[in-house]
Motif scaffolding. Structure first.
Motif, PDB file in Angstrom:
ATOM      1  N   ALA A  81       0.314  -0.995   0.771  1.00 45.45           N
ATOM      2  CA  ALA A  81       0.069  -0.119   0.010  1.00 45.45           C
ATOM      3  C   ALA A  81       0.773   1.475  -0.366  1.00 45.45           C
ATOM      4  N   SER A  82       2.055   1.238   0.825  1.00 45.36           N
ATOM      5  CA  SER A  82       2.933   2.365   0.776  1.00 45.36           C
ATOM      6  C   SER A  82       3.562   2.541  -0.904  1.00 45.36           C
ATOM      7  N   GLY A  83       3.443   1.667  -1.344  1.00 45.47           N
ATOM      8  CA  GLY A  83       4.055   1.795  -2.916  1.00 45.47           C
ATOM      9  C   GLY A  83       5.632   1.563  -3.225  1.00 45.47           C
ATOM     10  N   LEU A  84       6.106   0.745  -2.367  1.00 44.01           N
ATOM     11  CA  LEU A  84       7.754   1.258  -1.740  1.00 44.01           C
ATOM     12  C   LEU A  84       8.157  -0.373  -1.881  1.00 44.01           C
ATOM     13  N   GLN A  85       7.610  -1.764  -1.930  1.00 45.44           N
ATOM     14  CA  GLN A  85       7.380  -2.694  -2.243  1.00 45.44           C
ATOM     15  C   GLN A  85       7.938  -3.205  -3.280  1.00 45.44           C
ATOM     16  N   TRP A  86       8.321  -2.856  -4.274  1.00 44.09           N
ATOM     17  CA  TRP A  86       8.984  -2.777  -5.933  1.00 44.09           C
ATOM     18  C   TRP A  86       9.589  -2.443  -6.067  1.00 44.09           C
ATOM     19  N   MET A  87       9.222  -1.012  -5.578  1.00 45.81           N
ATOM     20  CA  MET A  87      11.281   0.104  -5.564  1.00 45.81           C
ATOM     21  C   MET A  87      12.336  -0.667  -5.696  1.00 45.81           C
ATOM     22  N   LYS A 127      15.152   4.128   5.884  1.00 42.75           N
ATOM     23  CA  LYS A 127      15.595   6.139   6.444  1.00 42.75           C
ATOM     24  C   LYS A 127      16.916   6.328   6.650  1.00 42.75           C
ATOM     25  N   GLN A 128      17.763   5.462   6.882  1.00 44.42           N
ATOM     26  CA  GLN A 128      19.330   4.413   6.287  1.00 44.42           C
ATOM     27  C   GLN A 128      19.554   4.759   4.738  1.00 44.42           C
ATOM     28  N   ALA A 129      19.061   4.035   3.659  1.00 41.98           N
ATOM     29  CA  ALA A 129      19.115   3.530   2.280  1.00 41.98           C
ATOM     30  C   ALA A 129      18.339   4.699   1.744  1.00 41.98           C
ATOM     31  N   MET A 130      17.229   4.999   2.658  1.00 46.12           N
ATOM     32  CA  MET A 130      15.723   5.704   1.411  1.00 46.12           C
ATOM     33  C   MET A 130      15.885   7.213   1.832  1.00 46.12           C
ATOM     34  N   ALA A 168      11.409   6.810   3.735  1.00 46.37           N
ATOM     35  CA  ALA A 168      10.782   5.974   5.444  1.00 46.37           C
ATOM     36  C   ALA A 168       8.954   6.338   6.074  1.00 46.37           C
ATOM     37  N   ASP A 169       8.600   7.517   5.981  1.00 42.72           N
ATOM     38  CA  ASP A 169       8.062   8.318   6.601  1.00 42.72           C
ATOM     39  C   ASP A 169       6.321   8.033   5.686  1.00 42.72           C
ATOM     40  N   LEU A 170       6.642   7.331   4.175  1.00 46.03           N
ATOM     41  CA  LEU A 170       5.587   7.289   3.966  1.00 46.03           C
ATOM     42  C   LEU A 170       5.534   5.265   3.897  1.00 46.03           C
ATOM     43  N   LEU A 171       6.741   4.795   4.058  1.00 47.66           N
ATOM     44  CA  LEU A 171       6.418   3.072   4.615  1.00 47.66           C
ATOM     45  C   LEU A 171       5.521   3.025   5.872  1.00 47.66           C
ATOM     46  N   LYS A 172       6.119   4.733   7.568  1.00 49.83           N
ATOM     47  CA  LYS A 172       5.796   4.347   8.609  1.00 49.83           C
ATOM     48  C   LYS A 172       3.761   4.540   8.996  1.00 49.83           C
ATOM     49  N   VAL A 173       3.705   4.984   7.889  1.00 45.09           N
ATOM     50  CA  VAL A 173       1.852   6.037   7.316  1.00 45.09           C
ATOM     51  C   VAL A 173       1.553   4.383   7.013  1.00 45.09           C
ATOM     52  N   SER A 174       2.101   4.341   6.011  1.00 51.09           N
ATOM     53  CA  SER A 174       1.476   2.445   5.791  1.00 51.09           C
ATOM     54  C   SER A 174       1.505   1.160   7.054  1.00 51.09           C
ATOM     55  N   PHE A 175       1.932   1.184   7.762  1.00 53.05           N
ATOM     56  CA  PHE A 175       2.485   0.796   8.418  1.00 53.05           C
ATOM     57  C   PHE A 175       1.350   1.207   9.458  1.00 53.05           C
TER      58      PHE A 175
END
Length: 143
Positions: free
Chosen positions: A16-22, A119-122, A127-134
């Motif tokens: 849902a974050s759109g990052l899974q296949w980034m 957060k470290q890599a990107m 990272a916050d996009l992922l956190k919002v989805s979590f």
């Protein structure tokens, strides 16, 4: 929430974050070089001292990524399945090394580890996009 239900929610939150296949890698060599850059950082050495090196493998005959493993010598293995050779999957699997457990669960420690890796890599914004989805999918730790 435990086991399969929690893992399913983590996977859904990543998607849902759109990052899974980034960040698809064109080949295994590029994936290995990218992972090496992360594992060589002082941040990694501080948060995951048990894993000194990570070997990437590609298994196009498999549908699911195989759970990462760590040898007694501190060599971790990530096994990418068909279609999964990308930064998002690499960060997810690297998160398992930081939040290591034999069950390879997707609990609070894993979610925090994956967020920290993003957060470290990107950078913090990604990272916050992922956190919002979590948070939206109810897997972000409440403490």
């Amino acid at each position: 929430m435990e086991g399969y239900e929690r893992a399913s929610r983590v996977y859904t939150a990543e998607a849902a974050s759109g990052l899974q296949w980034m960040g698809p890698f064109p080949n295994l060599h590029d994936a290995q070089m990218w992972v090496n850059k992360i594992v060589r950082r002082s941040w990694w050495k501080k948060h995951c001292p048990r894993v000194k090196k990570v070997v990437c493998e590609y298994r196009p005959d498999k549908v699911w990524h195989r759970a990462p493993s760590i040898s007694e010598a501190g060599i971790g293995r990530i096994r990418f399945a068909a279609g999964g050779l990308c930064q998002g999957v690499a960060l997810h699997e690297l998160g398992h090394f930081i939040a290591w457990s034999e069950r390879q669960d997707h609990g609070a420690e894993f979610v925090r580890a994956e967020y920290a890796l993003y957060k470290q890599a990107m950078g913090e914004g990604i990272a916050d996009l992922l956190k919002v989805s979590f948070v939206e999918w109810g897997v972000w730790p409440s403490d």
